[in-house]
Design a protein around this motif. Structure first.
Motif, PDB file in Angstrom:
ATOM      1  N   VAL A   1      10.290  12.194   3.918  1.00  0.00           N
ATOM      2  CA  VAL A   1      10.632  10.838   3.490  1.00  0.00           C
ATOM      3  C   VAL A   1       9.702  10.402   2.360  1.00  0.00           C
ATOM      4  O   VAL A   1      10.133   9.842   1.348  1.00  0.00           O
ATOM      5  CB  VAL A   1      10.556   9.849   4.679  1.00  0.00           C
ATOM      6  CG1 VAL A   1      10.655   8.406   4.207  1.00  0.00           C
ATOM      7  CG2 VAL A   1      11.636  10.153   5.701  1.00  0.00           C
ATOM      8  N   GLU A   2       8.420  10.691   2.523  1.00  0.00           N
ATOM      9  CA  GLU A   2       7.449  10.306   1.501  1.00  0.00           C
ATOM     10  C   GLU A   2       7.719  11.030   0.176  1.00  0.00           C
ATOM     11  O   GLU A   2       7.613  10.444  -0.889  1.00  0.00           O
ATOM     12  CB  GLU A   2       6.026  10.582   2.003  1.00  0.00           C
ATOM     13  CG  GLU A   2       4.985  10.091   1.020  1.00  0.00           C
ATOM     14  CD  GLU A   2       3.679   9.668   1.658  1.00  0.00           C
ATOM     15  OE1 GLU A   2       3.567   9.681   2.894  1.00  0.00           O
ATOM     16  OE2 GLU A   2       2.762   9.332   0.886  1.00  0.00           O
ATOM     17  N   ASN A   3       8.109  12.290   0.265  1.00  0.00           N
ATOM     18  CA  ASN A   3       8.450  13.061  -0.940  1.00  0.00           C
ATOM     19  C   ASN A   3       9.651  12.447  -1.650  1.00  0.00           C
ATOM     20  O   ASN A   3       9.673  12.354  -2.878  1.00  0.00           O
ATOM     21  CB  ASN A   3       8.771  14.516  -0.593  1.00  0.00           C
ATOM     22  CG  ASN A   3       7.555  15.298  -0.133  1.00  0.00           C
ATOM     23  OD1 ASN A   3       7.690  16.378   0.436  1.00  0.00           O
ATOM     24  ND2 ASN A   3       6.369  14.775  -0.350  1.00  0.00           N
ATOM     25  N   VAL A   4      10.648  12.047  -0.883  1.00  0.00           N
ATOM     26  CA  VAL A   4      11.840  11.438  -1.468  1.00  0.00           C
ATOM     27  C   VAL A   4      11.477  10.114  -2.140  1.00  0.00           C
ATOM     28  O   VAL A   4      11.903   9.831  -3.269  1.00  0.00           O
ATOM     29  CB  VAL A   4      12.955  11.242  -0.401  1.00  0.00           C
ATOM     30  CG1 VAL A   4      14.087  10.372  -0.932  1.00  0.00           C
ATOM     31  CG2 VAL A   4      13.508  12.584   0.058  1.00  0.00           C
ATOM     32  N   LEU A   5      10.658   9.309  -1.472  1.00  0.00           N
ATOM     33  CA  LEU A   5      10.241   8.032  -2.061  1.00  0.00           C
ATOM     34  C   LEU A   5       9.444   8.252  -3.349  1.00  0.00           C
ATOM     35  O   LEU A   5       9.611   7.515  -4.324  1.00  0.00           O
ATOM     36  CB  LEU A   5       9.421   7.218  -1.047  1.00  0.00           C
ATOM     37  CG  LEU A   5      10.214   6.638   0.137  1.00  0.00           C
ATOM     38  CD1 LEU A   5       9.275   6.051   1.183  1.00  0.00           C
ATOM     39  CD2 LEU A   5      11.212   5.583  -0.339  1.00  0.00           C
ATOM     40  N   SER A   6       8.604   9.260  -3.365  1.00  0.00           N
ATOM     41  CA  SER A   6       7.814   9.572  -4.563  1.00  0.00           C
ATOM     42  C   SER A   6       8.718   9.960  -5.719  1.00  0.00           C
ATOM     43  O   SER A   6       8.516   9.537  -6.864  1.00  0.00           O
ATOM     44  CB  SER A   6       6.838  10.724  -4.291  1.00  0.00           C
ATOM     45  OG  SER A   6       5.953  10.381  -3.264  1.00  0.00           O
ATOM     46  N   MET A   7       9.720  10.774  -5.410  1.00  0.00           N
ATOM     47  CA  MET A   7      10.673  11.209  -6.436  1.00  0.00           C
ATOM     48  C   MET A   7      11.437  10.004  -6.991  1.00  0.00           C
ATOM     49  O   MET A   7      11.652   9.895  -8.202  1.00  0.00           O
ATOM     50  CB  MET A   7      11.625  12.249  -5.810  1.00  0.00           C
ATOM     51  CG  MET A   7      12.748  12.708  -6.685  1.00  0.00           C
ATOM     52  SD  MET A   7      14.203  11.649  -6.468  1.00  0.00           S
ATOM     53  CE  MET A   7      15.122  12.104  -7.929  1.00  0.00           C
TER      54      MET A   7
ATOM     55  N   THR B   1       0.814  -1.202   0.000  1.00  0.00           N
ATOM     56  CA  THR B   1       0.000   0.000   0.000  1.00  0.00           C
ATOM     57  C   THR B   1       0.861   1.272   0.000  1.00  0.00           C
ATOM     58  O   THR B   1       1.885   1.333   0.681  1.00  0.00           O
ATOM     59  CB  THR B   1      -0.957   0.041   1.220  1.00  0.00           C
ATOM     60  OG1 THR B   1      -1.615   1.312   1.242  1.00  0.00           O
ATOM     61  CG2 THR B   1      -0.215  -0.168   2.532  1.00  0.00           C
ATOM     62  N   PRO B   2       0.444   2.278  -0.781  1.00  0.00           N
ATOM     63  CA  PRO B   2       1.160   3.547  -0.768  1.00  0.00           C
ATOM     64  C   PRO B   2       0.769   4.421   0.439  1.00  0.00           C
ATOM     65  O   PRO B   2       1.311   5.507   0.613  1.00  0.00           O
ATOM     66  CB  PRO B   2       0.727   4.199  -2.071  1.00  0.00           C
ATOM     67  CG  PRO B   2      -0.641   3.657  -2.322  1.00  0.00           C
ATOM     68  CD  PRO B   2      -0.646   2.262  -1.773  1.00  0.00           C
ATOM     69  N   LYS B   3      -0.173   3.935   1.239  1.00  0.00           N
ATOM     70  CA  LYS B   3      -0.575   4.710   2.429  1.00  0.00           C
ATOM     71  C   LYS B   3       0.409   4.416   3.557  1.00  0.00           C
ATOM     72  O   LYS B   3       0.262   3.447   4.297  1.00  0.00           O
ATOM     73  CB  LYS B   3      -1.999   4.337   2.843  1.00  0.00           C
ATOM     74  CG  LYS B   3      -3.058   4.825   1.852  1.00  0.00           C
ATOM     75  CD  LYS B   3      -4.442   4.652   2.448  1.00  0.00           C
ATOM     76  CE  LYS B   3      -5.511   5.371   1.647  1.00  0.00           C
ATOM     77  NZ  LYS B   3      -5.862   4.677   0.388  1.00  0.00           N
ATOM     78  N   LEU B   4       1.432   5.256   3.657  1.00  0.00           N
ATOM     79  CA  LEU B   4       2.501   5.012   4.612  1.00  0.00           C
ATOM     80  C   LEU B   4       2.076   5.429   6.021  1.00  0.00           C
ATOM     81  O   LEU B   4       1.349   6.397   6.202  1.00  0.00           O
ATOM     82  CB  LEU B   4       3.764   5.767   4.202  1.00  0.00           C
ATOM     83  CG  LEU B   4       4.336   5.414   2.820  1.00  0.00           C
ATOM     84  CD1 LEU B   4       5.598   6.228   2.561  1.00  0.00           C
ATOM     85  CD2 LEU B   4       4.617   3.922   2.687  1.00  0.00           C
ATOM     86  N   VAL B   5       2.563   4.639   6.981  1.00  0.00           N
ATOM     87  CA  VAL B   5       2.237   4.895   8.384  1.00  0.00           C
ATOM     88  C   VAL B   5       3.433   5.557   9.060  1.00  0.00           C
ATOM     89  O   VAL B   5       4.578   5.144   8.845  1.00  0.00           O
ATOM     90  CB  VAL B   5       1.918   3.567   9.101  1.00  0.00           C
ATOM     91  CG1 VAL B   5       1.341   3.832  10.479  1.00  0.00           C
ATOM     92  CG2 VAL B   5       0.969   2.716   8.281  1.00  0.00           C
ATOM     93  N   ASN B   6       3.172   6.564   9.892  1.00  0.00           N
ATOM     94  CA  ASN B   6       4.230   7.206  10.696  1.00  0.00           C
ATOM     95  C   ASN B   6       5.455   7.589   9.883  1.00  0.00           C
ATOM     96  O   ASN B   6       6.584   7.354  10.298  1.00  0.00           O
ATOM     97  CB  ASN B   6       4.680   6.266  11.832  1.00  0.00           C
ATOM     98  CG  ASN B   6       3.644   6.191  12.927  1.00  0.00           C
ATOM     99  OD1 ASN B   6       2.863   7.125  13.112  1.00  0.00           O
ATOM    100  ND2 ASN B   6       3.621   5.079  13.632  1.00  0.00           N
ATOM    101  N   THR B   7       5.222   8.132   8.699  1.00  0.00           N
ATOM    102  CA  THR B   7       6.342   8.485   7.828  1.00  0.00           C
ATOM    103  C   THR B   7       6.375   9.993   7.616  1.00  0.00           C
ATOM    104  O   THR B   7       5.372  10.571   7.196  1.00  0.00           O
ATOM    105  CB  THR B   7       6.201   7.760   6.468  1.00  0.00           C
ATOM    106  OG1 THR B   7       6.108   6.358   6.729  1.00  0.00           O
ATOM    107  CG2 THR B   7       7.377   8.026   5.565  1.00  0.00           C
ATOM    108  N   PRO B   8       7.505  10.637   7.935  1.00  0.00           N
ATOM    109  CA  PRO B   8       7.600  12.078   7.719  1.00  0.00           C
ATOM    110  C   PRO B   8       7.350  12.430   6.252  1.00  0.00           C
ATOM    111  O   PRO B   8       7.724  11.653   5.357  1.00  0.00           O
ATOM    112  CB  PRO B   8       9.038  12.417   8.108  1.00  0.00           C
ATOM    113  CG  PRO B   8       9.500  11.275   8.948  1.00  0.00           C
ATOM    114  CD  PRO B   8       8.737  10.072   8.494  1.00  0.00           C
TER     115      PRO B   8
END
Ligand code: ATP
Ligand code: MG
Length: 128
Positions: A37-43, A27-34
């Motif tokens: 971090v999510e922006n970096v993973l998306s990039m 799932t792309p719905k990340l838990v407890n993730t700043p």
């Protein structure tokens, strides 16, 4: 910045347009993730898929997102021609950019070329 869920929607469209079959697990719905971090993973997801479309000649691309107590692991696999023996870090900016941004969040990028290309993108849950 972009949420992983939104980026996943966009890359699905890009792969569809390129006639590369896309499968997603996790799932792309990340838990407890700043958010950073999510922006970096998306990039990283965006650049990884751009490379699949540009360089791989693959017919399928599999994306998996796994969160454990330790880390978030984003895997991008394509069944294309692979990269050969050595990864060319200086040919373009994409792979280097991924690595540099991942370093900001103590993440890592490793690349395997076997029956295509696999990128393992990892970010630890606790930022030291
Ligand atoms: P840029 O990302 O700056 O537009 P680029 O895509 O060529 O340029 P990188 O993303 O750093 O640069 O990738 C470096 C090289 O690695 C590519 O030029 C290509 O030869 C190879 N490569 C990258 N991803 C794949 C892939 N999925 N399959 C096969 N080869 C790849
Ligand atoms: Mg690239």
């Amino acid at each position: 910045g972009t949420k992983l869920e939104d980026e996943l929607f966009r890359i699905n469209q890009i792969l569809k347009a390129a006639q590369i079959e896309c499968t997603v697990t996790g799932t792309p719905k990340l838990v407890n993730t700043p958010l950073l971090v999510e922006n970096v993973l998306s990039m990283c997801l965006k650049e990884a898929v751009n490379n699949v479309v540009k360089h791989s000649s693959a017919s399928t691309c599999s994306i998996s997102i796994k969160q454990s107590a330790k880390e978030t692991l984003l895997k991008v696999y394509d069944n294309g021609q692979g990269m050969g023996e050595k990864v060319n870090w200086s040919k373009g900016h994409g792979l280097r950019g991924m690595k540099e941004r991942l370093e900001f969040v103590n993440g890592t990028l490793d690349i395997h070329s076997k029956n295509g290309t696999t990128l393992n993108i990892r970010v630890p849950n606790v930022i030291q």
